[in-house]
Design an enzyme around this catalytic site. Structure first.
Site, PDB file in Angstrom:
ATOM      1  N   GLY A  53       0.786  -1.244   0.000  1.00 26.12           N
ATOM      2  CA  GLY A  53       0.000   0.000   0.000  1.00 26.12           C
ATOM      3  C   GLY A  53       0.814   1.287   0.000  1.00 26.12           C
ATOM      4  O   GLY A  53       0.349   2.315  -0.474  1.00 26.12           O
ATOM      5  N   ASP A 109       0.921   3.396   4.553  1.00 29.88           N
ATOM      6  CA  ASP A 109      -0.132   4.043   3.776  1.00 29.88           C
ATOM      7  C   ASP A 109      -1.234   4.601   4.672  1.00 29.88           C
ATOM      8  O   ASP A 109      -1.537   5.777   4.616  1.00 29.88           O
ATOM      9  CB  ASP A 109      -0.711   3.083   2.718  1.00 29.88           C
ATOM     10  N   ASP A 112      -5.524   2.427  10.383  1.00 33.44           N
ATOM     11  CA  ASP A 112      -6.951   2.279  10.612  1.00 33.44           C
ATOM     12  C   ASP A 112      -7.141   1.864  12.078  1.00 33.44           C
ATOM     13  O   ASP A 112      -7.146   2.710  12.961  1.00 33.44           O
ATOM     14  CB  ASP A 112      -7.487   1.234   9.617  1.00 33.44           C
ATOM     15  N   VAL A 162     -11.005   3.587   1.587  1.00 40.89           N
ATOM     16  CA  VAL A 162     -10.509   4.401   0.475  1.00 40.89           C
ATOM     17  C   VAL A 162      -9.545   3.613  -0.407  1.00 40.89           C
ATOM     18  O   VAL A 162      -8.924   2.647   0.054  1.00 40.89           O
ATOM     19  CB  VAL A 162      -9.824   5.688   0.979  1.00 40.89           C
ATOM     20  N   ASP A 168      -5.535  -0.248  -2.079  1.00 43.41           N
ATOM     21  CA  ASP A 168      -6.254  -1.157  -2.969  1.00 43.41           C
ATOM     22  C   ASP A 168      -7.527  -1.703  -2.332  1.00 43.41           C
ATOM     23  O   ASP A 168      -7.713  -1.642  -1.119  1.00 43.41           O
ATOM     24  CB  ASP A 168      -5.383  -2.369  -3.285  1.00 43.41           C
ATOM     25  N   ARG A 174      -4.626   0.717  -7.123  1.00 41.78           N
ATOM     26  CA  ARG A 174      -3.389   1.296  -6.585  1.00 41.78           C
ATOM     27  C   ARG A 174      -2.828   2.356  -7.532  1.00 41.78           C
ATOM     28  O   ARG A 174      -2.098   3.250  -7.125  1.00 41.78           O
ATOM     29  CB  ARG A 174      -2.333   0.203  -6.406  1.00 41.78           C
TER      30      ARG A 174
END
Ligand code: IMP
Ligand code: MG
Length: 186
Positions: A53, A109, A112, A162, A168, A174
């Site tokens: 990512g 990236d 979360d 997202v 992805d 990507r």
């Protein structure tokens, strides 16, 4: 909206609104590069890219840092094919270089739940780096299950799933320059 934010026809069906435009990403990455250049001037860091990512972010960020940085890559898997974390992190590819006495900057990236990063910090921290910090492009607001200490954050975003700029769903999207909400079927 900046360049390349108009969703290409092949992607339009699955994408919602622009969360971060390509121009916003580019401007923020330049700022982060300046900050890192200033903060690590005395001791250029080893940038650890978390595959896959963070590939786009890493590629742009390393070129925005005006220091002799080194780069390495590791791959972890926490999601499988779904859009919610399983909480189980698996090392798919480990680093090639020794971390002892290095100033290590993890390039991620998105944070979360924070479970992936938590695991990575412990895993890499056990190898005696001199310092271990994090540069995350995206931080999802209010989703962290454990307190996160992030030295650099690109953008705080809502908790929607997202895609784009490295992110992805099922390995797709990507290769978009902006970041969009994903509204398709998983
Ligand atoms: P966490 O362990 O819940 O913090 O999840 C972190 C990892 O899940 C990231 O490194 C991403 O690979 C993936 N991830 C989390 N949210 C998203 C998203 O909105 N889009 C794509 N990948 C995501
Ligand atoms: Mg991923």
């Amino acid at each position: 909206m900046g360049r390349d934010d108009d969703v290409a026809a092949w992607a339009a069906h699955d994408l919602g609104r622009v969360i971060v435009s390509a121009d916003e990403v580019a401007a923020r990455v330049r700022e982060l590069g300046r900050e890192i250049t200033r903060d690590y001037e005395a001791s250029p860091p080893l940038l650890v890219c978390v595959l896959k990512g963070a590939i786009n972010f890493m590629s742009d960020l390393m070129r925005a840092i005006e220091l002799p940085v080194e780069v390495d890559f590791m791959a972890v898997s926490s999601y499988g094919a779904a859009t919610k974390t399983s909480g189980v992190v698996r090392i798919v590819k480990d680093l090639d270089v020794d971390l002892a006495d290095r100033d290590v900057l993890i390039v991620e990236d998105v944070v979360d739940s924070g479970l992936t990063l938590n695991y990575l910090r412990q895993y890499l921290g056990a190898r005696s780096p001199r310092s271990l910090e994090v540069c995350a492009l995206l931080l999802k607001q209010g989703e962290q299950r454990v307190e996160q200490d992030l030295k650099y954050v690109g953008f705080s975003i809502p908790s929607d799933f997202v895609v784009g700029y490295g992110l992805d769903v099922n390995e797709r999207y990507r290769n978009l320059d902006a970041i969009y909400t994903f509204v398709g079927e998983v």
